[in-house]
Design an enzyme around this catalytic site. Structure first.
Site, PDB file in Angstrom:
ATOM      1  N   ASP A 111     -18.468 -71.987 -13.829  1.00 50.57           N
ATOM      2  CA  ASP A 111     -18.627 -71.586 -15.219  1.00 50.57           C
ATOM      3  C   ASP A 111     -18.131 -72.704 -16.138  1.00 50.57           C
ATOM      4  O   ASP A 111     -17.241 -73.476 -15.767  1.00 50.57           O
ATOM      5  CB  ASP A 111     -17.822 -70.318 -15.516  1.00 50.57           C
ATOM      6  CG  ASP A 111     -18.398 -69.084 -14.827  1.00 50.57           C
ATOM      7  OD1 ASP A 111     -19.564 -69.132 -14.418  1.00 50.57           O
ATOM      8  OD2 ASP A 111     -17.669 -68.082 -14.716  1.00 50.57           O
ATOM      9  N   ARG A 112     -18.679 -72.738 -17.319  1.00 51.75           N
ATOM     10  CA  ARG A 112     -18.298 -73.775 -18.291  1.00 51.75           C
ATOM     11  C   ARG A 112     -16.787 -73.789 -18.544  1.00 51.75           C
ATOM     12  O   ARG A 112     -16.171 -74.851 -18.660  1.00 51.75           O
ATOM     13  CB  ARG A 112     -19.050 -73.528 -19.595  1.00 51.75           C
ATOM     14  CG  ARG A 112     -18.763 -74.558 -20.687  1.00 51.75           C
ATOM     15  CD  ARG A 112     -19.626 -74.281 -21.896  1.00 51.75           C
ATOM     16  NE  ARG A 112     -19.438 -75.295 -22.922  1.00 51.75           N
ATOM     17  CZ  ARG A 112     -20.157 -75.385 -24.039  1.00 51.75           C
ATOM     18  NH1 ARG A 112     -21.125 -74.509 -24.256  1.00 51.75           N
ATOM     19  NH2 ARG A 112     -19.930 -76.328 -24.921  1.00 51.75           N
TER      20      ARG A 112
END
Length: 317
Positions: free
Chosen positions: A144-145
């Site tokens: 995930d970012r």
């Protein structure tokens, strides 16, 4: 006075490509995304569905895996204006391991692993810009970012295919560290709850525990208690989207700083202490090398922001 001559733009042409051993085993859609840089994925999938893309003169589905010697017909596709395309700034990231087949980096939080969904570019595009001499750089998996930590990138097609198979078959051990709200009780606990992806009314991707979802398994171990907060280790036995975040929130222990499944009030409190990220870090990967078969054990220490907030919690406790 003469008018300036108009510059003729080259019209897109049909391309016929023969698949070399280096590209054998890759999905057709992924191959086309790389060959047709800048073309929207929706256009690529439409070209496949309509039969404009052909393999050995026949129609195929987007998940078809290319074989050595296959002949691929790529129809004319309108490419974006190079002058209008956003420039990808080259960037290097902390290297944990590198050889002829693999590159393992320590990804900082706040950086997407690839472009898309409103993000012009990510780690993989920046690495390609920084290493133009590298023929192939592909993501072995995703983070995930807002998650920091270990990220595997393949430098050879052979390694990429093997890594994808290893992740799918659960042959790569993945350990994360997460700071959660609540006093975790058990030293070790299995969370087995099916996860279902869904979209909000605004088009945002979310995940929830649902009987109709995909089987998901996380093993959670207690590392340290900080009063009303706990530092946990989460071992992923499956690799679903947002798996750790949703499993922990479902268990009543949301991750600190999680803007999708966590507490706004707690996030605001930690922001006052100077902590403005999600506390989820891919700390360790254990696997066999996809080509040499030797055991590899990678570790990435907690980022400074995470270690500093733990010191703050220790003082408050």
């Amino acid at each position: 006075m003469r008018k300036p001559l108009a510059v003729k733009k080259t019209m897109p042409q049909v391309r016929i490509l023969e698949i070399s051993p280096e590209w054998a085993g890759q999905r057709l859609d992924n191959f086309l995304v790389r060959e047709c840089k800048g073309v929207p994925k929706s256009h690529i999938y439409k070209a496949i569905r309509s039969g404009q893309v052909r393999v050995n003169k026949g129609r195929v589905k987007n998940e078809y895996r290319l074989q050595e010697g296959d002949v691929v017909r790529i129809p004319p596709m309108r490419m974006p204006d190079p002058e209008a395309a956003p420039r990808v700034p080259p960037a290097q990231f902390p290297v944990v391991f590198e050889d002829d087949y693999l590159l393992v980096i320590n990804k900082p939080e706040g950086v997407a692993v690839h472009g898309g969904s409103g993000v012009s570019f990510g780690v993989i595009e920046q690495l390609r810009a920084a290493r133009p001499e590298q023929k192939l750089l592909e993501l072995g998996h995703r983070l995930d970012r807002d998650t920091s930590g270990l990220l595997i990138i393949a430098k050879r097609r052979r390694a990429l295919v093997a890594i994808h198979d290893m992740f799918r078959d659960g042959q790569i051990e993945k350990f994360y560290q997460a700071l959660v709200e609540g006093d975790w009780v058990n030293d070790r606990q299995h969370i087995k709850a099916p996860l279902l992806r869904w979209m909000t009314a605004s088009g945002e991707r979310r995940v929830r525990v649902d009987a109709e979802g995909r089987p998901s398994h996380t093993i959670v171990s207690l590392l340290q208690r900080y009063g009303q907060y706990s530092l946990l280790e989460a071992e992923l036995k499956t690799g679903r989207t947002h798996q750790i975040r949703v499993h922990l929130a479902h268990a009543g222990f949301p991750i600190i700083g999680d803007d999708k499944y966590g507490s706004d009030a707690v996030r605001a409190q930690f922001a006052q202490w100077g902590f403005k990220r999600m506390f989820l870090h891919a700390a360790r990967l254990r696997m066999r090398h996809p080509v040499t078969d030797q055991w590899l054990d990678f570790e990435a220490p907690l980022p400074q922001a995470c270690t500093e907030i733990l010191i703050t919690l220790e003082k408050h406790r």
